[in-house]
Design a protein around this motif. Structure first.
Motif, PDB file in Angstrom:
ATOM      1  N   GLU A   1      -7.669   6.121 101.879  1.00  0.00           N
ATOM      2  CA  GLU A   1      -7.992   7.445 101.361  1.00  0.00           C
ATOM      3  C   GLU A   1      -7.774   7.479  99.847  1.00  0.00           C
ATOM      4  OE1 GLU A   1      -5.888  10.512 103.378  1.00  0.00           O
ATOM      5  OE2 GLU A   1      -6.290   9.700 105.368  1.00  0.00           O
ATOM      6  N   GLU A   2      -6.664   6.854  99.408  1.00  0.00           N
ATOM      7  CA  GLU A   2      -6.343   6.880  97.974  1.00  0.00           C
ATOM      8  C   GLU A   2      -7.344   6.058  97.173  1.00  0.00           C
ATOM      9  OE1 GLU A   2      -4.224   6.141 100.404  1.00  0.00           O
ATOM     10  OE2 GLU A   2      -3.054   8.000 100.419  1.00  0.00           O
ATOM     11  N   SER A   3      -7.697   4.868  97.671  1.00  0.00           N
ATOM     12  CA  SER A   3      -8.606   4.017  96.895  1.00  0.00           C
ATOM     13  C   SER A   3     -10.006   4.621  96.824  1.00  0.00           C
ATOM     14  CB  SER A   3      -8.659   2.608  97.492  1.00  0.00           C
ATOM     15  OG  SER A   3      -9.291   2.598  98.759  1.00  0.00           O
ATOM     16  N   ILE A   4     -10.419   5.308  97.870  1.00  0.00           N
ATOM     17  CA  ILE A   4     -11.730   5.977  97.847  1.00  0.00           C
ATOM     18  C   ILE A   4     -11.746   7.045  96.766  1.00  0.00           C
ATOM     19  CG2 ILE A   4     -13.262   7.522  99.141  1.00  0.00           C
ATOM     20  CD1 ILE A   4     -12.411   5.979 101.683  1.00  0.00           C
ATOM     21  N   ARG A   5     -10.705   7.869  96.728  1.00  0.00           N
ATOM     22  CA  ARG A   5     -10.667   8.948  95.735  1.00  0.00           C
ATOM     23  C   ARG A   5     -10.495   8.399  94.311  1.00  0.00           C
ATOM     24  NH1 ARG A   5      -9.550  10.839 100.453  1.00  0.00           N
ATOM     25  NH2 ARG A   5     -10.049  13.005 101.002  1.00  0.00           N
ATOM     26  N   GLU A   6      -9.730   7.332  94.177  1.00  0.00           N
ATOM     27  CA  GLU A   6      -9.582   6.718  92.845  1.00  0.00           C
ATOM     28  C   GLU A   6     -10.916   6.170  92.353  1.00  0.00           C
ATOM     29  OE1 GLU A   6      -6.614   3.748  93.270  1.00  0.00           O
ATOM     30  OE2 GLU A   6      -4.943   5.175  93.509  1.00  0.00           O
ATOM     31  N   THR A   7     -11.694   5.557  93.276  1.00  0.00           N
ATOM     32  CA  THR A   7     -13.001   5.012  92.892  1.00  0.00           C
ATOM     33  C   THR A   7     -13.952   6.143  92.493  1.00  0.00           C
ATOM     34  OG1 THR A   7     -12.662   3.203  94.473  1.00  0.00           O
ATOM     35  CG2 THR A   7     -14.894   3.529  93.623  1.00  0.00           C
ATOM     36  N   ILE A   8     -13.943   7.229  93.253  1.00  0.00           N
ATOM     37  CA  ILE A   8     -14.801   8.371  92.917  1.00  0.00           C
ATOM     38  C   ILE A   8     -14.426   8.919  91.545  1.00  0.00           C
ATOM     39  CG2 ILE A   8     -15.364  10.772  93.526  1.00  0.00           C
ATOM     40  CD1 ILE A   8     -15.133   9.952  96.469  1.00  0.00           C
ATOM     41  N   ALA A   9     -13.114   9.070  91.301  1.00  0.00           N
ATOM     42  CA  ALA A   9     -12.661   9.610  90.015  1.00  0.00           C
ATOM     43  C   ALA A   9     -13.074   8.710  88.853  1.00  0.00           C
ATOM     44  CB  ALA A   9     -11.145   9.795  90.046  1.00  0.00           C
ATOM     45  N   THR A  10     -12.983   7.393  89.071  1.00  0.00           N
ATOM     46  CA  THR A  10     -13.363   6.444  88.009  1.00  0.00           C
ATOM     47  C   THR A  10     -14.845   6.562  87.674  1.00  0.00           C
ATOM     48  OG1 THR A  10     -11.635   4.909  88.732  1.00  0.00           O
ATOM     49  CG2 THR A  10     -13.412   4.010  87.387  1.00  0.00           C
TER      50      THR A  10
ATOM     51  N   ASP B   1     -22.602   8.709  95.426  1.00  0.00           N
ATOM     52  CA  ASP B   1     -22.327   8.090  96.721  1.00  0.00           C
ATOM     53  C   ASP B   1     -22.767   6.625  96.697  1.00  0.00           C
ATOM     54  OD1 ASP B   1     -21.948   7.403  99.352  1.00  0.00           O
ATOM     55  OD2 ASP B   1     -23.341   8.865 100.168  1.00  0.00           O
ATOM     56  N   GLY B   2     -23.983   6.363  96.195  1.00  0.00           N
ATOM     57  CA  GLY B   2     -24.489   5.002  96.163  1.00  0.00           C
ATOM     58  C   GLY B   2     -23.627   4.069  95.342  1.00  0.00           C
ATOM     59  N   MET B   3     -23.189   4.529  94.160  1.00  0.00           N
ATOM     60  CA  MET B   3     -22.371   3.678  93.294  1.00  0.00           C
ATOM     61  C   MET B   3     -20.988   3.448  93.890  1.00  0.00           C
ATOM     62  SD  MET B   3     -23.438   5.053  89.492  1.00  0.00           S
ATOM     63  CE  MET B   3     -22.419   3.806  88.682  1.00  0.00           C
ATOM     64  N   VAL B   4     -20.386   4.509  94.398  1.00  0.00           N
ATOM     65  CA  VAL B   4     -19.041   4.381  94.979  1.00  0.00           C
ATOM     66  C   VAL B   4     -19.085   3.502  96.222  1.00  0.00           C
ATOM     67  CG1 VAL B   4     -17.160   5.644  96.092  1.00  0.00           C
ATOM     68  CG2 VAL B   4     -18.238   6.576  94.034  1.00  0.00           C
ATOM     69  N   SER B   5     -20.133   3.669  97.042  1.00  0.00           N
ATOM     70  CA  SER B   5     -20.248   2.870  98.266  1.00  0.00           C
ATOM     71  C   SER B   5     -20.288   1.386  97.952  1.00  0.00           C
ATOM     72  CB  SER B   5     -21.504   3.280  99.052  1.00  0.00           C
ATOM     73  OG  SER B   5     -21.393   4.613  99.506  1.00  0.00           O
ATOM     74  N   GLN B   6     -21.010   1.017  96.889  1.00  0.00           N
ATOM     75  CA  GLN B   6     -21.078  -0.389  96.498  1.00  0.00           C
ATOM     76  C   GLN B   6     -19.720  -0.910  96.059  1.00  0.00           C
ATOM     77  OE1 GLN B   6     -24.142  -1.193  93.634  1.00  0.00           O
ATOM     78  NE2 GLN B   6     -25.776  -0.390  94.915  1.00  0.00           N
TER      79      GLN B   6
ATOM     80  N   LEU C   1     -31.341  -0.081 106.218  1.00  0.00           N
ATOM     81  CA  LEU C   1     -30.150   0.463 106.870  1.00  0.00           C
ATOM     82  C   LEU C   1     -29.023   0.661 105.864  1.00  0.00           C
ATOM     83  CD1 LEU C   1     -30.081  -1.616 110.192  1.00  0.00           C
ATOM     84  CD2 LEU C   1     -31.046   0.658 109.811  1.00  0.00           C
ATOM     85  N   GLU C   2     -28.864  -0.300 104.967  1.00  0.00           N
ATOM     86  CA  GLU C   2     -27.820  -0.185 103.951  1.00  0.00           C
ATOM     87  C   GLU C   2     -28.136   0.952 102.978  1.00  0.00           C
ATOM     88  OE1 GLU C   2     -27.885  -4.123 102.421  1.00  0.00           O
ATOM     89  OE2 GLU C   2     -26.527  -4.922 103.968  1.00  0.00           O
ATOM     90  N   GLN C   3     -29.430   1.102 102.653  1.00  0.00           N
ATOM     91  CA  GLN C   3     -29.819   2.190 101.757  1.00  0.00           C
ATOM     92  C   GLN C   3     -29.528   3.548 102.395  1.00  0.00           C
ATOM     93  OE1 GLN C   3     -34.086   3.403 101.082  1.00  0.00           O
ATOM     94  NE2 GLN C   3     -33.733   2.470  99.071  1.00  0.00           N
ATOM     95  N   LYS C   4     -29.666   3.618 103.733  1.00  0.00           N
ATOM     96  CA  LYS C   4     -29.359   4.859 104.449  1.00  0.00           C
ATOM     97  C   LYS C   4     -27.851   5.054 104.607  1.00  0.00           C
ATOM     98  CE  LYS C   4     -33.572   5.046 107.259  1.00  0.00           C
ATOM     99  NZ  LYS C   4     -33.931   6.460 107.199  1.00  0.00           N
ATOM    100  N   ARG C   5     -27.086   4.127 104.035  1.00  0.00           N
ATOM    101  CA  ARG C   5     -25.626   4.183 104.016  1.00  0.00           C
ATOM    102  C   ARG C   5     -25.017   4.153 105.428  1.00  0.00           C
ATOM    103  NH1 ARG C   5     -27.146   7.523  99.866  1.00  0.00           N
ATOM    104  NH2 ARG C   5     -26.935   9.432 101.056  1.00  0.00           N
ATOM    105  N   LEU C   6     -25.642   3.344 106.297  1.00  0.00           N
ATOM    106  CA  LEU C   6     -24.994   3.096 107.574  1.00  0.00           C
ATOM    107  C   LEU C   6     -23.730   2.275 107.333  1.00  0.00           C
ATOM    108  CD1 LEU C   6     -27.727   4.005 108.860  1.00  0.00           C
ATOM    109  CD2 LEU C   6     -27.266   2.306 110.640  1.00  0.00           C
TER     110      LEU C   6
END
Length: 919
Positions: A24-33, A9-14, A99-104
Motif C-alpha cells: 500500500e505504501e509503495s503504491i502511494r509513494e509511486t503515485i506521489a512521485t 495509471d499507465g505510468m504508475v502501473s509500469q 490485455l496488458e493495455q487494458k490493465r489486467l
C-alpha cells in the motif's frame, strides 16, 4: 476515469510492475512521485487515492491455472513445435499487449497464457498431415471471461498453423454481433463493420490488436453487421486460396446459417479451392450446452443443430471441436458411446475437459448466494440479495402471453430507484465514463417484456420530471419522487456515500441520460455500448432469454429477476449479474424470489463441487469418460439440465451416496401422512432410550443434541417406517436402505445422531416427547405448496439442515483440519471470514450422521386465506450425511420416468422467446 488519471495509471502501473512485492505504501509513494510531473497537476488528491485503491485491488487479483483431464494416450506436441522454431507467437503477442493495455493484473495475463497453452497442446497438431479429429470442453464460470480465454486460444491456434477458425456464438443476433466485436478487437485487429459500408470499405479502421501491428490481419467472412453470407464469402475466395493468413468466421448457432456454411464449403471443396477443407479447422462452440446437444429422444436420432455441427466437422480431414460453457451438465450427459456410421460420434468431450479458475475478484454465485447470506437472513439482511414478495396478481411468475401489465410491483420500482441512486454514486466515484446497466428479466414473453419496458419508461420520466422541477430546491426532499429516491439511499447506500446532498445533485444527469430498452427478438432497439460517447451508457434492459445466454450487460449494477426454474443451466445462464464489479461491487443489488435464491445457493455448491471434482480427477489421471460417469452419479443429477436434453422414457439414475448428503426437502401436507411420521419419530426416540441413548446422555452441540455410537438397526427401523413423499426423490428410503444394508457390518454399523434443536425467534415451546425436549426449527415453504398438498422447504438455502450441522460428531481437530484445508483450497487467509460449506466436514466424517428434524412451518409468504391449512404441529423430516466410502464407485439406483421428472422440475423454457424470424 479522466484521461489524466488514466495516463497516470499507465505510468504508475509500469513502475510498480517492476517491484517484487508492491505494498500500500509503495503504491502511494509511486503515485506521489509521478504526480510531481506538471502534466498531472489536474489530478486531485481524491482521484489519486481512488487510483491507489484500484491498483491495490488489481495487484491483489490472481487466477489459478485450472484443471485438465484427458485421454490416457495423450501425446503433447506444442513444446516440440516451439523448440523447432515452427511457431512464431505473432497473434498471441498482439493479444497479450492488448490485455496488458487494458490493465489486467499480471497474474491473470500469465494464467491465461498458461491455460491456453494447456488447451492448445491437447488440440490436434495442425502440422500433422494425417487425418485426425479432436473434441474437448472448457468449463468456466458465468460471465468470468470465457470469451477472453477463447480469443487467446484463437490467437495461439492461428500462430500454430490453424488456418480456418469458426466461432459459433449463441442463438441470437445481439450475442453474435457482440462476440464478433470481441474477435475484431482481440484477433482481427480492425472494425469489420466498415466492410459493409461502401464509403469506408477501402479505408480500414484498426482497433485493438491492430493498433500494435496490422500486417497479417486475418480474413473475416463475417462482420459486426452481418452473419455468414455465401455471396460475400465467395467474393473473398481469392484471398482465402493462399492461406497466408487465417480465415475466421463468427456465426450464429442457427440451422440456416450452418446449412449455408456447409453448402458453401462443399461447393468450394473441389477444384482449385479444394485446399480449403484440407486446412486444419478449429471450431469454438460458445455456450456449448445450448442448442448443440443432441436433444432428440431416440438414440439414433440427431437434433438439427447437433447434426449440422457434426456435418461441419466431418468436412475436414483435420478438425478440433472445443466447447466453452459455464454449465456443462448437459454436455456430460451426452453418451460417449453413441458412435454411429452417419455421424461418427457425438460432441462428447472425449479427448479433454479443462476447468478454468476464476480470478479472485470474480463476483460469482458463492459470493452472492452463500458468503453474502447471513446464517439467519430472517433477522439479518443479505448483502446483495433482496426478495420479491409483492408481484402477486400484477405479475405472477406463471402468466399467460396476453397478461395485461397495468402496473408493476412496487419492488420493481424500488429497484429502479436504487439503480438511479447507485449510478449517481458511481458518477461521484469518478465512473461517469463507464457504462451502468440494470437488468429486468420477469417474463418469458416478448410482448410482456415490451409492456414492462413501457411502464418502466413512464416511471423513469416521472422521476426525471420531479428531479428537473424540484431537484435543486432547498426543500427538494418534499417531492414524493425525490423522497422515494432518498429512502433508497438511506436503506441501501448510506454507507457507500454518506452525503445525500451530493447524491441528489447528481440525479439529474443520471435520469436525463437513462434509457429503458427491450432486448428481445421483436425489438428494433439495439444494445450498443459503443454508442455511449465520452460518457458511459445508463441502460435499463428488459428481456428474457436474449439476456440469458452469453450477452454481457456492461456495468450491471441492479438486477430484477422474476423467473423460476430448477434447471441448473437455465438458472445459471440467467445469472447475468455474475462477473467483475471493480469499485462498485458494494452497490450491486439483486431482486428475486426467495425460492429462486435458494436454488442458486444449491447450484453454487454443486458447480463448486464440479470444479473440485475436475482437480481431483486430474490428480488421479482420470479420463473424460470417467469424469462424465462421476457427474452423472452425483445426487444433484436429477436437476442438472432441461428435460429435453435428457431423452425420454424411464430413467435409471445411478447415484453415488459416498461423501454425499440427502434430506427430505419435500414433505406431504396430508394430515394422515404427517401424523404417521410423527408416530415413527416417537418410536425412534423411544428406541434410542432403549438402546442406551437416553436424553441425559445427549451432548449439546451447535445445531441440537448429539448422540454417538447408535446401532444401525435404530436408523434402519426409522427409514423402513417413514412415509416419504414421492416428490422428495433422493430421500426415497428403499434405495438408501439397500446402500446402508450393504455396509451395516463395517462402515455403517454405528451412527451419529443429531436431534436438530434450534431456539426459535418466537420462543416457541419445545416438544416434550418421552423425556426428550426438542426445539423445532423454522422453515418457509413454497408459495404454491398448499394448493398441491405438499410442503417444499424454501428459504436461503432450500435445505432443512442449517449450515454447519454436518460437523456434528467430528472432533475439534478434524473440524480445524477441514476448515484449514478449505482455506488453502480457496487461498483464504486465517483472518478472512468464511462460511464453510458442509461438504468440508462431510469429507472428514468416519461415521454417518442421521439428523432428525421437527419443522415448524412459517406463516410468512403464505396467503392469509390459506394459513388455516398449515400444520398446527411441527412436521417430521430427516437427513443423512454419508461419509466417504471405501467403495465409492458403488451406486444406488433411482428409477423415474420423464413424466415424473417434468412434474418435479418443470419444463425447460430456455428457447421460449426465440421466434423463427430470428433464426
Amino acid at each position: 476515469m479522466t484521461d489524466k488519471v488514466a495516463q497516470l495509471d499507465g505510468m504508475v502501473s509500469q513502475l510498480i510492475a517492476s517491484q517484487d512485492r508492491p505494498t500500500e505504501e509503495s503504491i502511494r509513494e509511486t503515485i506521489a512521485t509521478v504526480r510531481i510531473l506538471p502534466i498531472f497537476s489536474e489530478v486531485s488528491d481524491e482521484d489519486a487515492e481512488l487510483l491507489a485503491r484500484e491498483l491495490e485491488e488489481r495487484i491483489g487479483i490472481s487466477m489459478g491455472i485450472g484443471a485438465v483431464i484427458g485421454e490416457t494416450d495423450f501425446k503433447p506436441w506444442l513444446n516440440d513445435a516451439r523448440a523447432d522454431g515452427l511457431i512464431e507467437p505473432y497473434y498471441w503477442n498482439r493479444y497479450r499487449k492488448l490485455l496488458e493495455q487494458k490493465r489486467l493484473p499480471k497474474d491473470v495475463v500469465t494464467s491465461t497464457d498458461h491455460v491456453t497453452d494447456r488447451i492448445l497442446d491437447r488440440m490436434g497438431n495442425p502440422r500433422d498431415r494425417t487425418a485426425w479429429d479432436r473434441k474437448g470442453m472448457v468449463v468456466g464460470h458465468v460471465q468470468s471471461g470465457k470469451t477472453a480465454n477463447y480469443t487467446g486460444l484463437v490467437c495461439k491456434a492461428a500462430d500454430a498453423g490453424y488456418r480456418l477458425i469458426v466461432v459459433i456464438a449463441g442463438i441470437h443476433n445481439n450475442l453474435r454481433n457482440q462476440t464478433q466485436a470481441r474477435i475484431d478487437e482481440g484477433f482481427i485487429g480492425r472494425d469489420t463493420g466498415r466492410l459493409e459500408m461502401a464509403e469506408t470499405r477501402n479505408r480500414p479502421r484498426y482497433i485493438g490488436v491492430g493498433t500494435f501491428d496490422h500486417r497479417r490481419s486475418p480474413v473475416s467472412l463475417t462482420t459486426t453487421l452481418r452473419d455468414f453470407n455465401k455471396g460475400t464469402a465467395t467474393t473473398n475466395t481469392s484471398e482465402i486460396a493462399s492461406y497466408s493468413v487465417p480465415v475466421v468466421l463468427v456465426i450464429k448457432k442457427n440451422y440456416r446459417t450452418l446449412s449455408n456454411l456447409i453448402d458453401w464449403l462443399r461447393e468450394h471443396s473441389t477444384g482449385r479451392y479444394s485446399e480449403m477443407v484440407d486446412q486444419p479447422m478449429l471450431l469454438i462452440d460458445d455456450e456449448a450446452d445450448n442448442a448443440s446437444i443432441n436433444i432428440q429422444y431416440g438414440r439414433d436420432e440427431v437434433s438439427r443443430i447437433n447434426g449440422q455441427i457434426r456435418d461441419l466437422l466431418g468436412l475436414f480431414q483435420r478438425s478440433c471441436y472445443v466447447g466453452y460453457t459455464a454449465t456443462p451438465f448437459a454436455n456430460i450427459f451426452i453418451d460417449p458411446d453413441s458412435d454411429d456410421e452417419v455421424y461418427k460420434q457425438d460432441l462428447f468431450p472425449r479427448h479433454f475437459i479443462i476447468g478454468l479458475d476464476a480470478p479472485t475478484n470474480y463476483f460469482g454465485a458463492r459470493k452472492v448466494f452463500i458468503d453474502g447470506i447471513p446464517d439467519d437472513d430472517d433477522r439479518e439482511r443479505p448483502q446483495f440479495l433482496r426478495y420479491i414478495d409483492d408481484n402477486g396478481d400484477l405479475l405472477p411468475v406463471k402468466h399467460k402471453i396476453n397478461h395485461d401489465i397495468t402496473a408493476v410491483p412496487e419492488s420493481m420500482l424500488y429497484a429502479l430507484r436504487c439503480f438511479i441512486v447507485a449510478r449517481a454514486i458511481r458518477n461521484l466515484r469518478g465512473q461517469k465514463n463507464q457504462h451502468a446497466s440494470m437488468l429486468v428479466n420477469a417474463s418469458r414473453f416478448t410482448g410482456i417484456q415490451n409492456l414492462l419496458r413501457n411502464r418502466l419508461h413512464q416511471h423513469l420520466k416521472a422521476i426525471e420530471d420531479a428531479v428537473r422541477v424540484d431537484g435543486a430546491k432547498f426543500d427538494a426532499d418534499n417531492n414524493a419522487e425525490i423522497a422515494e429516491l432518498k429512502r433508497c439511499w438511506e436503506d441501501e447506500y448510506r454507507d457507500a456515500w454518506p452525503e445525500w446532498d451530493d447524491v441528489r445533485e447528481n440525479l439529474l444527469p443520471v435520469v436525463a441520460s437513462a434509457t429503458v430498452m427491450a432486448v428481445n427478438s421483436s425489438s428494433s432497439e439495439s444494445l450498443d455500448y459503443e454508442a455511449g460517447g465520452e460518457n458511459g451508457l445508463t441502460v435499463i434492459a428488459v428481456g428474457g432469454f436474449s439476456l440469458s445466454r452469453g450477452l454481457t450487460l456492461e456495468g450491471l449494477t441492479v438486477s430484477y429477476f422474476l423467473r423460476n426454474s430448477l434447471m441448473y443451466d437455465t438458472l445459471m445462464q440467467m445469472g447475468r449479474w455474475f462477473g467483475y464489479r471493480q469499485n462498485y461491487e458494494d452497490l450491486c443489488r439483486i431482486w428475486m424470489l426467495r425460492e429462486a435464491s435458494s436454488w442458486y445457493a444449491h447450484i453454487a455448491e454443486a458447480t463448486e463441487e464440479l470444479q473440485l471434482e475436475l482437480k481431483k480427477m486430474e490428480r488421479a489421471n482420470a479420463t473424460p469418460e470417467q469424469f462424465g460417469l462421476a457427474v452423472r452419479s452425483h445426487p444433484s443429477a436429477l436437476m442438472v439440465t432441461a428435460r429435453n436434453k435428457m431423452g425420454s422414457g424411464q430413467k435409471h439414475l445411478m447415484v453415488g451416496l459416498s461423501n454425499n448428503f440427502v434430506e427430505t426437502t419435500r414433505l406431504g401436507a396430508g394430515e394422515a401422512a404427517l401424523n404417521h411420521n410423527r408416530k415413527v419419530r416417537d418410536r425412534f426416540l423411544a428406541s434410542l432410550s432403549r438402546n442406551g441413548h437416553a436424553p441425559e446422555s445427549a451432548q449439546q452441540v451447535s445445531g441440537g443434541q448429539l448422540l454417538s455410537g447408535v446401532p444401525f438397526e435404530v436408523v434402519d427401523d426409522f427409514l423402513r417406517d417413514f412415509e416419504n413423499h414421492p416428490d422428495s426423490v433422493l430421500s426415497a428410503t428403499d434405495p438408501i436402505r439397500r446402500y446402508i444394508d450393504a455396509r451395516r457390518n463395517d462402515e455403517m454399523s454405528e451412527w451419529d445422531i443429531l436431534l436438530a434443536s434450534l431456539k426459535s425467534p418466537d420462543e416457541a415451546e419445545p416438544l416434550e416427547i418421552d423425556g426428550w425436549s426438542i426445539n423445532p426449527i423454522n422453515r418457509s415453504i413454497g408459495p404454491d405448496d398448499l394448493a398441491n398438498n405438499i410442503l417444499t422447504i424454501s428459504g436461503s438455502s432450500a435445505r432443512v439442515a442449517s449450515r454447519g450441522m454436518e460437523k456434528a460428531g467430528l472432533s475439534p481437530d478434524r473440524v480445524h483440519q477441514a476448515e484449514a484445508d478449505y482455506r488453502e483450497e480457496r487461498n483464504l487467509g486465517p483472518d478472512t471470514k468464511v462460511n464453510f460449506p458442509d461438504r468440508v466436514y462431510r469429507a472428514r466424517r468416519e461415521r454417518p450422521l442421521f439428523m432428525l428434524f421437527n419443522v415448524s412451518i412459517k406463516k410468512d409468504g403464505v396467503d392469509e386465506a390459506d394459513r388455516h391449512r398449515l400444520p398446527d404441529k411441527p412436521v417430521v423430516g430427516w437427513g443423512i450425511s454419508f461419509p466417504p466410502s471405501a467403495r465409492p464407485d458403488q451406486k444406488v439406483e433411482y428409477i423415474l420416468n420423464t413424466t415424473k421428472l417434468r412434474e418435479l422440475f418443470g419444463e425447460d423454457d430456455s428457447d421460449e422467446d426465440a421466434p423463427d424470424d430470428e433464426e
